[in-house]
Design an enzyme around this catalytic site. Structure first.
Site, PDB file in Angstrom:
ATOM      1  N   LYS A 189       0.878  -1.174   0.000  1.00 47.52           N
ATOM      2  CA  LYS A 189       0.000   0.000   0.000  1.00 47.52           C
ATOM      3  C   LYS A 189       0.912   1.220   0.000  1.00 47.52           C
ATOM      4  O   LYS A 189       1.644   1.461   0.957  1.00 47.52           O
ATOM      5  CB  LYS A 189      -0.921   0.012   1.219  1.00 47.52           C
ATOM      6  CG  LYS A 189      -1.854   1.210   1.202  1.00 47.52           C
ATOM      7  CD  LYS A 189      -2.719   1.313   2.434  1.00 47.52           C
ATOM      8  CE  LYS A 189      -3.427   2.654   2.428  1.00 47.52           C
ATOM      9  NZ  LYS A 189      -4.009   2.983   3.731  1.00 47.52           N
TER      10      LYS A 189
ATOM     11  N   GLY B 152      -8.441   8.890   9.280  1.00 49.14           N
ATOM     12  CA  GLY B 152      -8.705   8.905  10.720  1.00 49.14           C
ATOM     13  C   GLY B 152      -9.796   9.854  11.165  1.00 49.14           C
ATOM     14  O   GLY B 152     -10.096   9.959  12.357  1.00 49.14           O
TER      15      GLY B 152
ATOM     16  N   ALA C 257      -9.835   5.460   3.928  1.00 50.27           N
ATOM     17  CA  ALA C 257      -9.729   6.655   4.770  1.00 50.27           C
ATOM     18  C   ALA C 257     -11.055   7.415   4.857  1.00 50.27           C
ATOM     19  O   ALA C 257     -11.717   7.660   3.858  1.00 50.27           O
ATOM     20  CB  ALA C 257      -8.644   7.609   4.285  1.00 50.27           C
ATOM     21  N   GLY C 258     -11.382   7.758   6.068  1.00 47.35           N
ATOM     22  CA  GLY C 258     -12.551   8.596   6.316  1.00 47.35           C
ATOM     23  C   GLY C 258     -13.803   7.824   6.683  1.00 47.35           C
ATOM     24  O   GLY C 258     -14.742   8.383   7.259  1.00 47.35           O
TER      25      GLY C 258
ATOM     26  N   THR D 288      -9.599   3.130  11.754  1.00 46.52           N
ATOM     27  CA  THR D 288      -9.924   3.923  12.941  1.00 46.52           C
ATOM     28  C   THR D 288     -11.322   3.634  13.483  1.00 46.52           C
ATOM     29  O   THR D 288     -11.521   3.481  14.694  1.00 46.52           O
ATOM     30  CB  THR D 288      -9.793   5.431  12.621  1.00 46.52           C
ATOM     31  OG1 THR D 288      -8.463   5.677  12.181  1.00 46.52           O
ATOM     32  CG2 THR D 288     -10.100   6.285  13.831  1.00 46.52           C
TER      33      THR D 288
END
Lengths: 257, 369
Positions: free
Chosen positions: A97, A158, A184-185, A207
């Protein structure tokens, strides 16, 4: 649910997970297993690459879990290539990644360095999954240099803000010839389901699971949400009803002799 | 072999045709209400089941077209450079077995034609020939473009399919767009209509847009000759081709044309006749599938039809066209490729467009930047 294939590897789960922010490694392990995920990303910076009995690695060592080392922390293409080579040697995988974020506050990916690094890493034989802005043109450029997938962000990493970039994610999904992994998010199972409903091939969640009050239960919730979202996509969402009003008939001329 | 051929070979003509004709009003209503339409939606929209929904399709098509293209209409004109042809095409006036006088314009004649076309107001020209590689090959095109380029901002071509290197070689000389119609995606019928000449190679023609995409051409025009085979199935394959190309050669623009088979010297009668109503349905279906694609209508269609249909999805019109080499200035009576139906002048078309609230656009590209 149809299986997902990336670079010839078949995944039955479309939920990818991360390993950061858990309160303990045993809890992380339990949550990862509960998620049903088959691809787990590990920050190279957190692994002792010289020690195969590294504690983190021990907790992700399961036959169904494929490791995806990430280059989190690097700020340039040059650093990314070096980190990738280190990861390949230490973890014995050419999957990567690619994350390059020179900005320490929002960890936003650098598109220019990412494209440069991706091109070089593909030539070096890596299976590259780049973390990028939800930029449709950048995603096509990455596809052209040979990345195995693209990983556009839904919101800053995050942040748990959800799919702030959904209009662009839809364009990326529409145009892409390689799998699209929304990364992400994603803050809640409904975000993950929505990403799957618009046709994303997978989502990566860290997260939202790791900092939940009950990470194991949340991992299960994400597992079901991703499945439901994918099923909805494959079933074909029922259309939103829009009334068409023929205020001024346009085809009347066809009836005239 | 990569490219569209792989996708094409996974589809069966008869199965796709059956699938289109099996669509129901429920499928059409779902397609009309869908946000992002799929090829299955497109099938529903071109199916017989969509006929009662034509007004709704037209309303949506107009709205989408205006949202993307505004109130503008691109104008273009063909410049026939040659009617020499080594192919036998059963429907074409230029066919090898058609005993007509052959003509290829020389430099002076090209410049005479250019002068007349420029005087009409055009800054965009479409070069057209038959397929005669010995006399009208890449060297001829290069020389013709060197003559023409100083006079036009935008040069397109509708000539024989060429190799990728040939296209790449012409781009620096001003080649901007290439139109290449598959004629029909029905392989057996394709063979029937093209028994002789290089054109009889179905796959070489099918691969042409791939070669154009790889060469980096700015715009590719697609289409089928309506009348050779079932137009619904042929249009489905065109849409399949379009979607593949848009995803693969994503920096290229695309256009679709709708040539209905017209009478020509020695030509055959259409196997399938498409009504005006059906052509409107097809135009709207393309727009509902693809908001970006340019939709072009030639002077094959009647003035009344063109005046009405420009509001429904069309973005480009030809006007003042002659379909014979030298037809503008050099050899007014040479043989036409096909008869035109709208013989209004570019000024007349321009006036009609303005009356309807459209701005005629005489060019859409400038090589200087």
């Amino acid at each position: 649910m149809t299986p997902l294939v990336i670079a010839g590897h078949t995944f039955s789960s479309r939920l990818f997970t991360g390993t950061g922010k858990f309160s303990s490694l045993p809890l992380m392990e339990e949550a990862l297993l509960a998620s049903g995920s088959e691809l787990v990303t590990v920050a190279l910076k957190r692994v002792d690459v010289h020690n195969q009995s590294d504690d983190m690695l021990q907790h992700v060592h399961h036959p169904q879990l494929k490791l995806l080392p990430n280059t989190s922390g690097v700020r340039t293409a040059k650093e990314a290539v070096y980190a990738a080579q280190l990861a390949r040697e230490a973890l014995e995988t050419n999957w990567l990644k690619l994350e390059i974020h020179p900005d320490p506050r929002y960890l936003l990916p650098d598109p220019i360095e990412t494209l440069k690094a991706a091109e070089e890493l593909v030539k070096l034989g890596f299976i590259v999954l780049p973390y990028v802005h939800a930029d449709p043109v950048l995603c096509k450029r990455l596809e052209e240099v040979g990345t195995a997938a693209v990983m556009p962000l839904g919101a800053p990493i995050g942040s748990n803000k959800g799919l702030k970039t959904i209009d662009f994610l839809e364009i990326i999904v529409e145009q892409s010839n390689v799998p699209v992994v929304v990364d992400a998010g994603i803050g809640s199972p409904s975000d993950a389901a929505k990403a799957m409903e618009i046709g994303a091939d997978a989502v990566l969640v860290n997260t939202a699971i790791a900092v939940a009050a009950n990470p194991v239960l949340m991992a299960q919730a994400f597992r079901q949400a991703v499945l439901a979202g994918r099923q909805a996509y494959e079933a074909g969402l029922a259309p939103v009803h829009r009334q068409a009003v023929a205020s001024s008939p346009l085809i009347g001329f066809l009836d005239e002799v | 072999m990569s490219g569209f051929r792989n996708i094409f070979d996974q589809h069966n003509w008869e199965e796709e045709k059956a699938s289109i004709y099996a669509k129901t009003s429920r499928d059409v209503e779902a397609a009309l209400a869908a946000g992002k339409r799929t090829l299955e939606d497109f099938k529903a929209l071109i199916s017989p089941a969509a006929a009662p929904y034509l007004e709704q399709m037209a309303q949506q098509s107009r709205r989408l077209t205006q949202q993307r293209f505004g109130h503008t209409m691109q104008l273009y004109i063909p410049l026939y450079l040659s009617n020499e042809c080594q192919n036998i095409c059963t429907y074409c006036g230029f066919s090898l077995d058609n005993k007509i006088a052959r003509k290829t314009l020389n430099k002076e004649e090209i410049l005479r034609e250019v002068e007349v076309i420029k005087a009409m107001g055009y800054d965009h020209v479409l070069l057209v020939t038959g397929e005669a590689n010995q006399t009208v090959g890449v060297d001829y095109f290069r020389e013709a473009m060197q003559l023409i380029r100083p006079h036009f901002s935008n040069i397109s071509m509708e000539v024989q399919p060429m190799d990728q290197e040939d296209y790449a070689a012409l781009i620096p000389h001003g080649l901007h767009g290439v139109l290449v119609y598959q004629e029909t995606y029905h392989q057996a019928d394709y063979k029937l209509h093209h028994p002789k000449g290089k054109k009889s190679n179905f796959y070489y023609r099918l691969d042409t847009p791939d070669r154009l995409g790889k060469a980096g051409i700015h715009k590719i025009g697609l289409g089928v000759l309506i009348g050779l085979e079932d137009w619904r199935t042929d249009s489905f394959f065109t849409a399949l081709h379009l979607q593949y190309l848009e995803k693969t050669y994503w920096q290229t623009k695309y256009s679709i044309s709708f040539p209905r088979l017209r009478p020509c010297s020695g030509g055959l009668a259409p196997k399938v006749v498409m009504s005006d109503r059906e052509l409107v349905q097809l135009i709207c279906a393309y727009r509902l599938l693809d908001q970006e694609v340019e939709l072009s209508l030639s002077t094959r269609e009647t003035p009344k039809f063109r005046d009405n249909v420009i509001k429904l999805g069309i973005t480009a019109l030809s006007a003042g066209s002659k379909t014979n080499p030298g037809g503008y200035a050099t050899d007014l009576s040479s043989l036409e490729q096909f008869e035109i139906s709208d013989d209004r002048s570019p000024a007349g078309i321009s006036h009609m467009l303005r009356t309807q609230g459209y701005e005629p656009v005489w060019k859409d590209w400038e090589e200087g930047y």
